[in-house]
Design a protein around this motif. Structure first.
Motif, PDB file in Angstrom:
ATOM      1  N   ASN A  74       0.739  -1.081  -0.123  1.00 29.51           N
ATOM      2  CA  ASN A  74      -0.295   0.119   0.068  1.00 29.51           C
ATOM      3  C   ASN A  74       0.899   1.398   0.063  1.00 29.51           C
ATOM      4  O   ASN A  74       2.090   1.040   0.347  1.00 29.51           O
ATOM      5  CB  ASN A  74      -0.821   0.044   1.138  1.00 29.51           C
ATOM      6  N   CYS A  75       0.399   2.335  -0.445  1.00 26.05           N
ATOM      7  CA  CYS A  75       0.738   3.658  -0.298  1.00 26.05           C
ATOM      8  C   CYS A  75       0.060   4.592   0.267  1.00 26.05           C
ATOM      9  O   CYS A  75       0.243   5.824   0.016  1.00 26.05           O
ATOM     10  CB  CYS A  75       1.131   4.010  -1.785  1.00 26.05           C
ATOM     11  N   GLN A  76      -0.593   4.117   1.339  1.00 24.89           N
ATOM     12  CA  GLN A  76      -1.726   4.888   2.208  1.00 24.89           C
ATOM     13  C   GLN A  76      -1.088   6.016   2.788  1.00 24.89           C
ATOM     14  O   GLN A  76      -1.556   7.282   2.688  1.00 24.89           O
ATOM     15  CB  GLN A  76      -2.582   3.942   2.991  1.00 24.89           C
ATOM     16  N   ARG A  77      -0.101   5.907   3.200  1.00 27.38           N
ATOM     17  CA  ARG A  77       0.843   6.965   4.188  1.00 27.38           C
ATOM     18  C   ARG A  77       1.942   7.373   3.489  1.00 27.38           C
ATOM     19  O   ARG A  77       2.446   8.487   3.983  1.00 27.38           O
ATOM     20  CB  ARG A  77       1.166   6.279   5.580  1.00 27.38           C
ATOM     21  N   GLY A  78       2.491   7.090   2.500  1.00 27.57           N
ATOM     22  CA  GLY A  78       3.621   7.471   1.522  1.00 27.57           C
ATOM     23  C   GLY A  78       4.119   6.416   0.766  1.00 27.57           C
ATOM     24  O   GLY A  78       3.419   5.435   0.647  1.00 27.57           O
ATOM     25  N   PRO A  79       5.230   6.775   0.102  1.00 27.02           N
ATOM     26  CA  PRO A  79       5.706   5.823  -0.730  1.00 27.02           C
ATOM     27  C   PRO A  79       6.266   4.321   0.241  1.00 27.02           C
ATOM     28  O   PRO A  79       6.407   4.444   0.926  1.00 27.02           O
ATOM     29  CB  PRO A  79       6.965   6.479  -1.278  1.00 27.02           C
ATOM     30  N   ALA A  84      -0.700  -7.584  17.558  1.00 31.68           N
ATOM     31  CA  ALA A  84       0.262  -6.680  16.599  1.00 31.68           C
ATOM     32  C   ALA A  84      -0.463  -6.252  15.372  1.00 31.68           C
ATOM     33  O   ALA A  84      -0.676  -5.270  14.731  1.00 31.68           O
ATOM     34  CB  ALA A  84       1.440  -6.978  16.625  1.00 31.68           C
ATOM     35  N   ASP A  85      -1.028  -7.680  14.746  1.00 31.68           N
ATOM     36  CA  ASP A  85      -1.528  -7.543  13.535  1.00 31.68           C
ATOM     37  C   ASP A  85      -2.987  -6.821  13.665  1.00 31.68           C
ATOM     38  O   ASP A  85      -3.253  -5.952  12.815  1.00 31.68           O
ATOM     39  CB  ASP A  85      -2.208  -9.091  12.932  1.00 31.68           C
ATOM     40  N   TYR A  94       3.023  -3.239   7.985  1.00 36.10           N
ATOM     41  CA  TYR A  94       2.801  -3.545   9.613  1.00 36.10           C
ATOM     42  C   TYR A  94       3.844  -2.771  10.232  1.00 36.10           C
ATOM     43  O   TYR A  94       3.648  -2.136  11.103  1.00 36.10           O
ATOM     44  CB  TYR A  94       2.388  -4.983  10.102  1.00 36.10           C
ATOM     45  N   LYS A  95       5.050  -3.157   9.719  1.00 37.49           N
ATOM     46  CA  LYS A  95       6.202  -2.597  10.421  1.00 37.49           C
ATOM     47  C   LYS A  95       6.333  -0.705  10.452  1.00 37.49           C
ATOM     48  O   LYS A  95       6.357  -0.423  11.431  1.00 37.49           O
ATOM     49  CB  LYS A  95       7.537  -3.247   9.797  1.00 37.49           C
ATOM     50  N   ALA A  96       6.137  -0.418   9.168  1.00 37.75           N
ATOM     51  CA  ALA A  96       5.965   1.189   9.068  1.00 37.75           C
ATOM     52  C   ALA A  96       4.972   1.589   9.736  1.00 37.75           C
ATOM     53  O   ALA A  96       5.301   2.676  10.599  1.00 37.75           O
ATOM     54  CB  ALA A  96       5.873   1.481   7.738  1.00 37.75           C
ATOM     55  N   VAL A  97       3.659   1.181   9.744  1.00 37.79           N
ATOM     56  CA  VAL A  97       2.690   1.785  10.599  1.00 37.79           C
ATOM     57  C   VAL A  97       2.743   1.785  11.932  1.00 37.79           C
ATOM     58  O   VAL A  97       2.319   2.630  12.685  1.00 37.79           O
ATOM     59  CB  VAL A  97       1.198   1.342  10.091  1.00 37.79           C
ATOM     60  N   LEU A  98       3.322   0.445  12.589  1.00 33.09           N
ATOM     61  CA  LEU A  98       3.449   0.389  14.091  1.00 33.09           C
ATOM     62  C   LEU A  98       4.763   1.269  14.491  1.00 33.09           C
ATOM     63  O   LEU A  98       4.670   1.814  15.700  1.00 33.09           O
ATOM     64  CB  LEU A  98       3.360  -0.937  14.542  1.00 33.09           C
ATOM     65  N   HIS A 145      -5.783  -1.895  12.244  1.00 32.66           N
ATOM     66  CA  HIS A 145      -6.604  -0.897  12.857  1.00 32.66           C
ATOM     67  C   HIS A 145      -6.126   0.632  12.062  1.00 32.66           C
ATOM     68  O   HIS A 145      -6.558   1.356  11.804  1.00 32.66           O
ATOM     69  CB  HIS A 145      -6.643  -0.861  14.337  1.00 32.66           C
ATOM     70  N   LEU A 146      -4.641   0.737  12.620  1.00 37.97           N
ATOM     71  CA  LEU A 146      -3.853   1.972  12.309  1.00 37.97           C
ATOM     72  C   LEU A 146      -3.972   2.249  10.863  1.00 37.97           C
ATOM     73  O   LEU A 146      -4.024   3.278  10.028  1.00 37.97           O
ATOM     74  CB  LEU A 146      -2.803   1.768  12.524  1.00 37.97           C
ATOM     75  N   LEU A 147      -3.987   1.122   9.950  1.00 33.92           N
ATOM     76  CA  LEU A 147      -4.143   1.239   8.187  1.00 33.92           C
ATOM     77  C   LEU A 147      -5.086   1.550   7.933  1.00 33.92           C
ATOM     78  O   LEU A 147      -5.247   2.383   6.912  1.00 33.92           O
ATOM     79  CB  LEU A 147      -3.228  -0.028   7.796  1.00 33.92           C
ATOM     80  N   ASN A 148      -6.341   1.148   8.615  1.00 39.13           N
ATOM     81  CA  ASN A 148      -7.785   1.495   8.028  1.00 39.13           C
ATOM     82  C   ASN A 148      -8.123   2.782   8.749  1.00 39.13           C
ATOM     83  O   ASN A 148      -9.051   3.383   7.687  1.00 39.13           O
ATOM     84  CB  ASN A 148      -8.669   0.388   8.701  1.00 39.13           C
TER      85      ASN A 148
END
Length: 345
Positions: free
Chosen positions: A31-36, A329-330, A65-69, A335-338
Motif C-alpha cells: 500500500n501507499c496510503q501513508r507515503g511511498p 500486533a496484526d 505493518y512494520k512501518a505503521v506500528l 486498525h492503524l492502516l484502516n
C-alpha cells in the motif's frame, strides 16, 4: 496471480525481465496510503517464479505493518531478484533493477536486504533516487540490532520481571550483520550468549570476542535458555520447532519468524512470550526511512527508543485479552492502516 493478489489485498505487483543482464525481479507494493512504499531488495535463489512472487507479497505486507506500528510516513513494499546460476555482470544487473525502480515514479523506495549490499544500492542509485542504504547512507543493520536489543530488554521485563540482562542466557540464531551487532550489545550488558551460525568463522569470532558458547545449528532451538533471538532467515518457528523450545521468550531480528498465526497460539499456550518480529526489528526501517528524508541522527535515535514502548503496548493488550502478541500486533496494525491518516494524492 490475480487470485493471489486479491487474497493478499496487495495494491500492485510489478515484474520485469531483462535478458541482457539476466534480471528477473518482482516488486510488490502492499500500500501507499501513508507515503511511498519502502522495503528491501532480496537477491536470492528461488525454486520458481511463484515462490519469488509469494515471498515478495508476504514481505510487503510485513513492511506495511512494520512501518505503521513504527509511526513512519511510509507504505509497505518489497522487491525480490531471482539470483541466476551465473551472473556475468552483477553491477549491470543491479543497474537494470535501478531503471525498473525508477519506472515506478517514486511509489517504491528500495534498500538492502538478504543477499544485497550497499555496493548493490550504489549501482541502483546510478539510475534512480528512490533508493537508500547506499554506501553514503550507511548500513541499517546496526540500527536494527539497537532496536532488537531494546526489545529484548522490554521482553525480559514483561516475561522475567526485570530488564537487567546480566547473567541471562540468550541464544542467538544467526550471526550476520544484525545478529553479530546484537551479540556485541548483549555481551556488553552482561548476558551469557549461546550462538549458532552456518559460518563457523563467525561463531569462532563470537567465542573470542564475547565468550559465547557455540551450539550446533540443529540443537540451538532445543537448548535451554532464557530468551531465544532468531536473527537469520524466516520461518524458523513452526509447530515442530516450537514444541522443542526450552525458553521463556522469543525476541529476535529475523523477518517472518512464524510459519502461521497458529504457531503464535502454540507459543502462547506454552507460556512462551513472543515479540512480533516486525515490531522488534523495525530499527533498520526507521533508520533508512528517516535518513532518506534527511532527518538527523538524534531524531532517528529518539524514534528507535519507541520500539520498546510499542512492544510494551502490545504485551499489555495481549495479557488483557489473553491472546498472542502476534495477533494483537496484526490487529493494531490493521486498525492503524484502516483509520490512520493517509497520504493525500
Amino acid at each position: 496471480m490475480f487470485a493471489l493478489m486479491h487474497s493478499s489485498r496487495i495494491e500492485s505487483l510489478h515484474l520485469v525481465v531483462d535478458p541482457e543482464t539476466g534480471l528477473k525481479a518482482v516488486i510488490a507494493i502492499d500500500n501507499c496510503q501513508r507515503g511511498p512504499a519502502l522495503g528491501g531488495c532480496r537477491y536470492l535463489a528461488y525454486p520458481d517464479e511463484d515462490s519469488a512472487i509469494e515471498d515478495a507479497i508476504r514481505l510487503a505486507r510485513n513492511m506495511s505493518y512494520k512501518a505503521v506500528l513504527a509511526g513512519l510516513p511510509q507504505g509497505g513494499g518489497k522487491a525480490v531478484i531471482m539470483r541466476p546460476a551465473h551472473v556475468p555482470d552483477r553491477a549491470a544487473l543491479f543497474e537494470a533493477f535501478g531503471r525498473f525502480v525508477e519506472s515506478l515514479d517514486g511509489r517504491y523506495i528500495t534498500a538492502v536486504d538478504s543477499g544485497t549490499s550497499s555496493a548493490d544500492m550504489d549501482c541502483i542509485a546510478q539510475h534512480t533516487q528512490h533508493v537508500t542504504s547506499t554506501t553514503e547512507a550507511g548500513d541499517p543493520s546496526a540500527h536494527t540490532a539497537m532496536g532488537v536489543f531494546a526489545g529484548i530488554r522490554t521482553t525480559a521485563m514483561a516475561r522475567l520481571g526485570s530488564d537487567n540482562l546480566e547473567g541471562l542466557r540468550i541464544a542467538i540464531q544467526g550471526l550476520g550483520h544484525v545478529g553479530y551487532a546484537l551479540a556485541e550489545q548483549l555481551h556488553a550488558a552482561g548476558a551469557d550468549l549461546l550462538v549458532s551460525d552456518l559460518d563457523s568463522g563467525r561463531v569462532q569470532l563470537a567465542m573470542e570476542q564475547f565468550g559465547a558458547h557455540p551450539i550446533a545449528c540443529e540443537a540451538l532451538l532445543s537448548t535451554p535458555c532464557d530468551i531465544l533471538a532468531p536473527c537469520g532467515l524466516g520461518a524458523v518457528l513452526n509447530s515442530k520447532t516450537v514444541a522443542q523450545l526450552r525458553c521463556a521468550a522469543v525476541a529476535g531480528g529475523a523477518n517472518n519468524q512464524l510459519t502461521s498465526l497458529q504457531v503464535a497460539d502454540q507459543l502462547e499456550n506454552r507460556g512462551i512470550l513472543y515479540a512480533p518480529d516486525y515490531v522488534i526489528n523495525s530499527g533498520g526501517l526507521i533508520y533508512v526511512a528517516l535518513q532518506h528524508r534527511g532527518e538527523t541522527l538524534s531524531t532517528i535515535t529518539a524514534h528507535l527508543a519507541q520500539i520498546g514502548q510499542r512492544l510494551t503496548e502490545v504485551y499489555a493488550h495481549a495479557q488483557a485479552e489473553k491472546r498472542s502478541p502476534a495477533r494483537v500486533a496484526d490487529m493494531l496494525a490493521e486498525h492503524l492502516l484502516n483509520v490512520g491518516p493517509r497520504l493525500t494524492r
